[in-house]
Design an enzyme around this catalytic site. Structure first.
Site, mmCIF file in Angstrom:
data_model
loop_
_atom_site.group_PDB
_atom_site.id
_atom_site.type_symbol
_atom_site.label_atom_id
_atom_site.label_comp_id
_atom_site.label_asym_id
_atom_site.label_seq_id
_atom_site.Cartn_x
_atom_site.Cartn_y
_atom_site.Cartn_z
ATOM 1 N N CYS A 33 0.734 -1.025 0.193
ATOM 2 C CA CYS A 33 0.294 0.482 0.569
ATOM 3 C C CYS A 33 0.804 1.209 -0.206
ATOM 4 C CB CYS A 33 -0.930 0.260 1.304
ATOM 5 S SG CYS A 33 -0.542 0.315 2.379
ATOM 6 N N CYS A 102 -2.611 -3.406 6.204
ATOM 7 C CA CYS A 102 -1.118 -2.807 5.896
ATOM 8 C C CYS A 102 -0.927 -1.558 6.250
ATOM 9 C CB CYS A 102 -3.344 -1.871 5.474
ATOM 10 S SG CYS A 102 -3.387 0.195 5.180
HETATM 11 ZN ZN ZN Z 1 -2.342 2.095 4.628
#
Ligand code: ZN
Ligand code: PLP
Lengths: 122, 407
Positions: A33, A102
């Site tokens: 990400c 993430c």
């Molecule tokens: Zn993130």
């Protein structure tokens, strides 16, 4: 989407900013990400006397950086090495499913900072 | 707290006159348009009047309008319907790299069913080159689909030229006009497209209702099987309140488009100008001129889009972003990537989409809030600190941090 605790750490991050003359630094990025964070530690008598972070990332990434610094300040290095990303998320009262992998990198960055310090003092 | 809605690309509030037009159809006028008694005939009349109004607004004939459950269904019906109807003639399909997922994923599904799909690239402004279409067309091409206006970056495609190329080759042309209706004039008497999708909630109508324009004579299969509604093309008892709302909304939306668009574009340019002037390291995404009158999409470097959205939301500003952290899939927007943005720039994207209710005061207020949020987030951004260090003393500056992979 985020609980109140996460929002609080995002809005009022603890220990944000650069540290000058740190004992150790650790940096991790999430290639997927693109979030990236750096942890600075000041170590005295094998304890984390001071800690700060710089993070480029989403709300969850900033909140977990902040939470981590609060969790480990004053802890011994061995104690700090035991902190996991999951501990950070749990102390935040949980993160949304999609955000877990993430943004939850803070403990990895801390462990790198400790390794950095240890490699320097040896 | 003062709240400002700058996300009209996601959805718009219903126009009060649309709500007023719909209300009787939740009450007294409840008949099924397929029933032959007076209740049914009353409903049927409203349905066909709505079809006429919708057709009139587009320069189409009433028989060319099929009501659907929204833009997604209209896109699916157009693409799957043509693929099915013409699969004996050819199995090659063409679309662009920056389509909405309702189009892109439908093509993806077809490519798994034996169709071959060519994705047209876009330039850095998100524009398709008609020459690329000419080279991509083959004897077995049965459908080309290119959106009229992009939902993320607002870029307007040369639909006139693209559709003319297809018309000359005898290839069906579909356009997703979901973002375009009400923002740019569309006259299907002159524009040689065969199929066009629209969705009411993007032009101040209700959610869950849309339409597909199907030019007379166009061969089209279907998605659903059932009753005889919508000339059997889309069976199921009609969403009459929604359809009445769509018709009222499109009737209002097409009044004085040039005047409304000019006013909104002025506001848009004020917003773009302020962001570029007042915040360092900001770039405009999408085309500088050929863009939707209400669309602003910028990349604010060294700030991550989801964090920025969150901060703005906490301060009352509603926006959106193409950042990987907002997508759930962890992939940054395919539109920004197709425009050639690097991951980091795509990560810092911020989309602000204006509506008719926004004012210059809203814009100026939003800019002040955005400035504050960006400053706060940059203060703790590793990438910003690295950038400053490099900028302040170019000789001794460290190398820019690269994305270090986590094991
Ligand atoms: Zn993130
Ligand atoms: C370009 C485009 N196509 C299709 C859709 C889907 O429309 P709906 O939400 O009505 O299904 C949207 C809405 O986000 C859109 O912006």
């Amino acid at each position: 989407m985020y609980n109140e605790k996460v929002i609080d750490h995002f809005q009022n991050p603890r220990n944000a900013g650069e540290m000058f003359d740190p004992s150790g630094v650790g940096e991790v990025g999430n290639m997927k990400c693109g979030d990236i964070m750096k942890i600075f530690i000041k170590v005295e008598n094998d304890r984390i006397e001071d800690i700060s972070f710089l993070t480029f990332g989403c709300g969850a990434a900033i909140a977990s950086s902040s939470m981590l610094t609060e969790l480990v300040k004053g802890k011994t290095l061995d104690e700090a090495m035991k902190i996991t990303n999951m501990d950070v998320a749990n102390h935040l009262g949980g993160l949304p499913e999609a955000k877990l992998h993430c943004s939850n990198l803070a403990a990895d960055a801390l462990h790198k900072a400790i390794e950095d310090y240890r490699s320097k003092v040896q | 707290m003062k709240r400002i809605y700058l996300d009209h690309g996601a959805t718009t509030p219903m126009h009060p006159q649309v709500l007023e037009a719909m209300l009787p159809f939740f009450g007294q006028v409840f008949g099924n348009p397929s029933s032959i008694h007076s209740f049914g005939r009353e409903a049927r009349r409203a349905l066909e009047e709505s079809r006429e109004k919708t057709a009139l607004a587009l320069g189409a004939a009433p028989g060319e309008i099929i009501f659907t459950s929204g833009g997604t269904e209209a896109d699916n019906l157009a693409i799957q319907g043509v693929a099915e109807a013409l699969s004996g003639k050819g199995r090659h399909l063409i679309t662009s790299a920056i389509e909405h997922h309702a189009v892109l994923d439908t093509f993806k599904a077809l490519s798994k069913k034996g169709f071959e799909v060519t994705l047209l690239p876009v330039d850095r402004y998100g524009m398709v080159d008609p020459d690329d279409l000419v080279s991509a067309l083959r004897d077995d091409t049965i459908l080309v689909s290119v959106m009229m206006a992009n939902n993320e970056i607002g870029t307007l495609q040369p639909i006139e030229e693209l559709s003319r190329i297809c018309r000359e080759k005898g290839v069906y042309f579909h356009t997703d006009a979901v973002q375009a209706i009400g923002n740019i004039p569309v006259n299907l008497k002159e524009l040689p497209v065969d199929l066009l999708s629209l969705s009411a909630h993007k032009f101040y109508g209700p959610k869950g209702v849309g339409a597909l324009f199907v030019r007379r004579g166009t061969k089209l299969g279907k998605l659903f099987f059932g009753g005889g509604q919508e000339k059997k093309q889309r069976p199921g008892t009609e969403n009459l309140p929604g359809i009445v709302g769509l018709a009222k909304a499109i009737e209002l939306a097409v009044v004085d488009i040039p005047g409304k668009a000019a006013a909104m574009a002025a506001l848009r340019d004020r917003l773009i100008g302020s962001l570029l002037e007042q915040i360092e390291e900001v770039q405009l995404n999408g085309h500088p001129v050929q863009r939707l009158p209400g669309n602003v999409n910028v990349s604010i470097k060294y700030v991550e889009g989801e964090g920025l959205l969150l901060d703005l939301d906490l301060k009352g500003i509603a926006a959106s972003s193409g950042s990987a952290c907002t997508s759930g899939s962890l992939e940054p927007s395919h539109v920004l990537m197709a425009c050639g943005l690097d991951h980091q720039t795509a990560h810092g994207s911020l989309r602000l989409t204006l509506g008719h209710n926004n004012t210059a005061e809203d814009v100026d207020y939003a800019v002040e809030i955005i400035k504050g949020s960006v400053a706060r987030l940059r203060e703790m951004s590793l990438l910003y600190k690295n950038y400053r260090r490099k900028n302040d003393n170019p000789q001794t500056g460290e190398e820019e941090t690269s994305c270090i992979t986590k094991k």
